[in-house]
Design a protein around this motif. Structure first.
Motif, PDB file in Angstrom:
ATOM      1  N   TYR A 265     -21.046  18.404 143.191  1.00  0.00           N
ATOM      2  CA  TYR A 265     -19.856  18.832 143.927  1.00  0.00           C
ATOM      3  C   TYR A 265     -18.653  18.732 143.002  1.00  0.00           C
ATOM      4  N   VAL A 266     -17.778  19.735 143.037  1.00  0.00           N
ATOM      5  CA  VAL A 266     -16.535  19.708 142.271  1.00  0.00           C
ATOM      6  C   VAL A 266     -15.372  19.948 143.225  1.00  0.00           C
ATOM      7  N   PHE A 267     -14.211  19.362 142.895  1.00  0.00           N
ATOM      8  CA  PHE A 267     -13.083  19.321 143.806  1.00  0.00           C
ATOM      9  C   PHE A 267     -11.813  19.843 143.151  1.00  0.00           C
ATOM     10  N   CYS A 268     -10.989  20.499 143.940  1.00  0.00           N
ATOM     11  CA  CYS A 268      -9.594  20.764 143.591  1.00  0.00           C
ATOM     12  C   CYS A 268      -8.733  20.007 144.576  1.00  0.00           C
ATOM     13  N   GLY A 269      -7.912  19.094 144.073  1.00  0.00           N
ATOM     14  CA  GLY A 269      -7.096  18.269 144.949  1.00  0.00           C
ATOM     15  C   GLY A 269      -5.648  18.688 145.031  1.00  0.00           C
ATOM     16  N   THR A 270      -5.187  19.482 144.069  1.00  0.00           N
ATOM     17  CA  THR A 270      -3.802  19.967 144.099  1.00  0.00           C
ATOM     18  C   THR A 270      -3.763  21.398 143.595  1.00  0.00           C
ATOM     19  N   ASN A 271      -2.942  22.206 144.226  1.00  0.00           N
ATOM     20  CA  ASN A 271      -2.561  23.497 143.652  1.00  0.00           C
ATOM     21  C   ASN A 271      -1.241  23.910 144.305  1.00  0.00           C
ATOM     22  N   ALA A 272      -0.658  24.976 143.847  1.00  0.00           N
ATOM     23  CA  ALA A 272       0.738  25.295 144.172  1.00  0.00           C
ATOM     24  C   ALA A 272       1.020  25.340 145.670  1.00  0.00           C
ATOM     25  N   ASN A 273       0.250  26.086 146.424  1.00  0.00           N
ATOM     26  CA  ASN A 273       0.563  26.221 147.850  1.00  0.00           C
ATOM     27  C   ASN A 273      -0.504  25.659 148.774  1.00  0.00           C
ATOM     28  N   GLY A 274      -1.499  24.979 148.204  1.00  0.00           N
ATOM     29  CA  GLY A 274      -2.498  24.314 149.021  1.00  0.00           C
ATOM     30  C   GLY A 274      -3.625  25.201 149.506  1.00  0.00           C
ATOM     31  N   ASP A 275      -3.594  26.487 149.190  1.00  0.00           N
ATOM     32  CA  ASP A 275      -4.613  27.390 149.718  1.00  0.00           C
ATOM     33  C   ASP A 275      -5.965  27.223 149.034  1.00  0.00           C
ATOM     34  N   LYS A 276      -5.977  26.536 147.875  1.00  0.00           N
ATOM     35  CA  LYS A 276      -7.235  26.384 147.149  1.00  0.00           C
ATOM     36  C   LYS A 276      -7.696  24.929 147.045  1.00  0.00           C
ATOM     37  N   LEU A 277      -7.178  24.060 147.917  1.00  0.00           N
ATOM     38  CA  LEU A 277      -7.687  22.694 147.961  1.00  0.00           C
ATOM     39  C   LEU A 277      -9.070  22.724 148.594  1.00  0.00           C
ATOM     40  N   GLY A 278     -10.030  22.109 147.949  1.00  0.00           N
ATOM     41  CA  GLY A 278     -11.358  22.134 148.539  1.00  0.00           C
ATOM     42  C   GLY A 278     -12.427  21.712 147.566  1.00  0.00           C
ATOM     43  N   ALA A 279     -13.666  21.951 147.966  1.00  0.00           N
ATOM     44  CA  ALA A 279     -14.815  21.577 147.153  1.00  0.00           C
ATOM     45  C   ALA A 279     -15.855  22.688 147.192  1.00  0.00           C
ATOM     46  N   LEU A 280     -16.557  22.838 146.074  1.00  0.00           N
ATOM     47  CA  LEU A 280     -17.692  23.745 145.959  1.00  0.00           C
ATOM     48  C   LEU A 280     -18.904  22.923 145.517  1.00  0.00           C
ATOM     49  N   ARG A 281     -20.065  23.536 145.622  1.00  0.00           N
ATOM     50  CA  ARG A 281     -21.266  22.818 145.185  1.00  0.00           C
ATOM     51  C   ARG A 281     -22.168  23.713 144.346  1.00  0.00           C
ATOM     52  N   ILE A 282     -22.945  23.033 143.497  1.00  0.00           N
ATOM     53  CA  ILE A 282     -24.011  23.679 142.737  1.00  0.00           C
ATOM     54  C   ILE A 282     -25.292  22.951 143.111  1.00  0.00           C
ATOM     55  N   LYS A 283     -26.217  23.635 143.734  1.00  0.00           N
ATOM     56  CA  LYS A 283     -27.450  22.995 144.169  1.00  0.00           C
ATOM     57  C   LYS A 283     -28.287  22.574 142.966  1.00  0.00           C
ATOM     58  N   SER A 284     -29.066  21.527 143.176  1.00  0.00           N
ATOM     59  CA  SER A 284     -29.930  21.020 142.118  1.00  0.00           C
ATOM     60  C   SER A 284     -30.825  22.132 141.584  1.00  0.00           C
ATOM     61  N   GLY A 285     -30.809  22.307 140.271  1.00  0.00           N
ATOM     62  CA  GLY A 285     -31.606  23.341 139.633  1.00  0.00           C
ATOM     63  C   GLY A 285     -30.892  24.655 139.452  1.00  0.00           C
ATOM     64  N   ASP A 286     -29.762  24.873 140.172  1.00  0.00           N
ATOM     65  CA  ASP A 286     -29.020  26.126 140.050  1.00  0.00           C
ATOM     66  C   ASP A 286     -28.006  26.054 138.904  1.00  0.00           C
ATOM     67  N   SER A 287     -27.535  27.217 138.483  1.00  0.00           N
ATOM     68  CA  SER A 287     -26.515  27.303 137.438  1.00  0.00           C
ATOM     69  C   SER A 287     -25.342  28.160 137.877  1.00  0.00           C
ATOM     70  N   THR A 288     -25.163  28.295 139.186  1.00  0.00           N
ATOM     71  CA  THR A 288     -24.029  29.013 139.754  1.00  0.00           C
ATOM     72  C   THR A 288     -23.548  28.265 140.985  1.00  0.00           C
ATOM     73  N   PHE A 289     -22.309  28.531 141.380  1.00  0.00           N
ATOM     74  CA  PHE A 289     -21.799  27.949 142.615  1.00  0.00           C
ATOM     75  C   PHE A 289     -22.539  28.548 143.813  1.00  0.00           C
ATOM     76  N   ASP A 290     -22.745  27.723 144.819  1.00  0.00           N
ATOM     77  CA  ASP A 290     -23.385  28.164 146.051  1.00  0.00           C
ATOM     78  C   ASP A 290     -22.407  29.079 146.801  1.00  0.00           C
ATOM     79  N   PRO A 291     -22.694  30.379 146.930  1.00  0.00           N
ATOM     80  CA  PRO A 291     -21.731  31.290 147.559  1.00  0.00           C
ATOM     81  C   PRO A 291     -21.530  31.033 149.050  1.00  0.00           C
ATOM     82  N   SER A 292     -22.460  30.286 149.664  1.00  0.00           N
ATOM     83  CA  SER A 292     -22.359  30.042 151.101  1.00  0.00           C
ATOM     84  C   SER A 292     -21.602  28.764 151.429  1.00  0.00           C
TER      85      SER A 292
END
Length: 437
Positions: A265-292
């Motif tokens: 899991y990777v996180f963004c905790g700050t950005n200019a207007n808050g619209d991109k605060l959040g977390a994404l994940r990469i499932k075990s064995g994958d090499s891309t972000f989980d689009p879902s």
């Protein structure tokens, strides 16, 4: 003095063989499932002298039993105890590698001491390595490095990512140091700006996720490699969250981690207007972000920003938020905490910690998670800047005179914090590291 030892081909092959033979899957299972009764688990507490800040050095003491609260403990003050390790250089951060049984203490310039007094040299940065056996830490190595930001563990090693160079310093249990120069990442510069490595996430099975941060790009970025750093994948971007980065002054904080099943899991905790605060994940064995998958932490946290994200166990993380929605720069006060359940995408505010109105007078140390709990140190702010705690120590409100250095035990299910350990008033607790096997 600048020490850099480039990994040659033979060294890479040796590291790769070592890492492949010794997967960290056992450590992840122990951390999540508590194969050992917590009452029998040992842990290391690192503390400085509150009145001397980093200039008094650090002491490390081993305790046992994560179940039973302890009061009025001494670590730095237990100076005549032969089982308490001492470093004349003051540590701001510390890590313990349970797989390889060694402890690393990290030294900023503010804590380094003259060589004539046994230190690494005034104004230098570095690390001291200690092997662990039968309740004692024994120094195995001392290394000087040019600079560092984020620190962490993977496989049989600890690491520090460099702030100003695209490189990672790698420390081993025997005190050795190698440096990986990230030449493969330099070609991914955008408009002349190369990324920095903001985290190295161990996904198990000889796989590392390199979290990257571009100062001129508001999106997540990662690359992948193996434990030997022998080949780095192409950089993968995702604009659903902002940059993966957390800091206080020159200190860099983890903004990612792996769940027990190897999902990163990777996180963004700050950005200019808050619209991109959040977390994404990469499932075990994958090499891309989980689009879902996207966890909207701006909505979940009612607009509060955060700068730390640390794994506890299972898929739960502890997030450290800024106390003011409008003040979230690298010099602003944090200390509002929440448990993020990454699987269910829920956020639970932590209760039972010092009041947010008092947080500018506290220094938050480095904690550790085990079996559904997170152990987090709080100490009164030091009289001068420590470079590694949660608050600046100069020019801020000091904690009230009756504030007690305390390690809190936070329940990851309920968010309730209780007092786990208290210490003598002159202790400044920098870290707790749990020995997980």
């Amino acid at each position: 003095m600048k020490q850099k030892h480039l990994l040659v081909a033979a060294g890479l092959m040796a590291l790769s063989a070592t890492f492949t033979a010794c997967s960290d899957d056992d450590e992840k299972a122990s951390a999540g499932n508590a194969a050992v009764d917590p009452a029998e688990v040992s842990f290391i507490v690192t503390s400085n002298d509150l009145t001397k800040s980093l200039r008094g050095g650090s002491r490390m003491k081993v305790f046992t039993d994560l179940n039973t609260p302890k009061t009025d403990q001494l670590v730095y003050g237990d100076s005549t105890n032969a089982d308490v390790a001492y470093s004349v250089d003051g540590f701001t951060q510390a890590k313990y590698n349970s797989q390889a049984s060694f402890f690393t203490g990290y030294i900023y310039r503010q804590g380094s001491v003259e060589e004539s007094k046994g230190g690494i040299g005034s104004g230098k940065m570095g690390a001291r390595t200690y092997t662990y056996s039968n309740g004692r830490l024994t120094q195995s190595g001392v290394n000087i490095i040019t600079n560092f930001g984020n620190v962490g563990i993977f496989g049989n090693y600890t690491y520090v990512a460099m702030n100003s160079d695209l490189a990672v310093n790698i420390f081993s249990a025997n005190g050795g140091l190698t440096t990986w120069q990230a030449v493969d990442l330099a070609k991914y510069a955008i408009d002349g700006t190369a990324p920095i490595i903001s985290d190295v996430i161990d996904m198990g099975n000889n796989r590392l996720c390199l979290a990257l941060y571009y100062s001129n790009r508001d999106s997540a970025a990662v690359a992948f490699t193996d434990y030997s750093f022998s080949k780095v994948s192409d950089v993968v971007f995702d604009s659903r969250i902002g940059g993966i980065f957390g800091a206080w002054r020159s200190v860099r904080y983890a903004m990612g981690g792996a769940a027990d099943d190897g999902t990163a899991y990777v996180f963004c905790g700050t950005n200019a207007n808050g619209d991109k605060l959040g977390a994404l994940r990469i499932k075990s064995g994958d090499s891309t972000f989980d689009p879902s998958y996207r966890f909207d932490l701006n909505a979940a946290a009612d607009g509060y920003r955060f700068r730390k994200a640390y794994p506890i166990s299972g898929s739960k993380f502890l997030l450290e938020f800024y106390v003011d929605k409008a003040a979230y720069g690298v010099m602003d006060t944090s200390g509002k905490f929440a448990i993020a359940d990454m699987e269910s995408k829920t956020l639970t505010w932590v209760t039972g910690l010092p009041a947010e109105s008092q947080m500018s007078g506290y220094s938050v140390g480095y904690g550790d998670g085990y079996d559904g709990y997170y152990y987090l140190p709080f100490s009164p702010s030091e009289p001068s800047s420590s470079g590694g705690g949660g608050r600046p120590g100069r020019g801020v409100m000091r904690a009230s005179s009756n504030a007690v250095p305390t390690i809190y035990k936070i329940n990851a299910e309920t968010g309730a914090a209780s007092v786990f350990m208290t210490f003598s008033k002159n202790e400044s607790v920098k870290a707790i590291n749990i020995i997980k096997k």
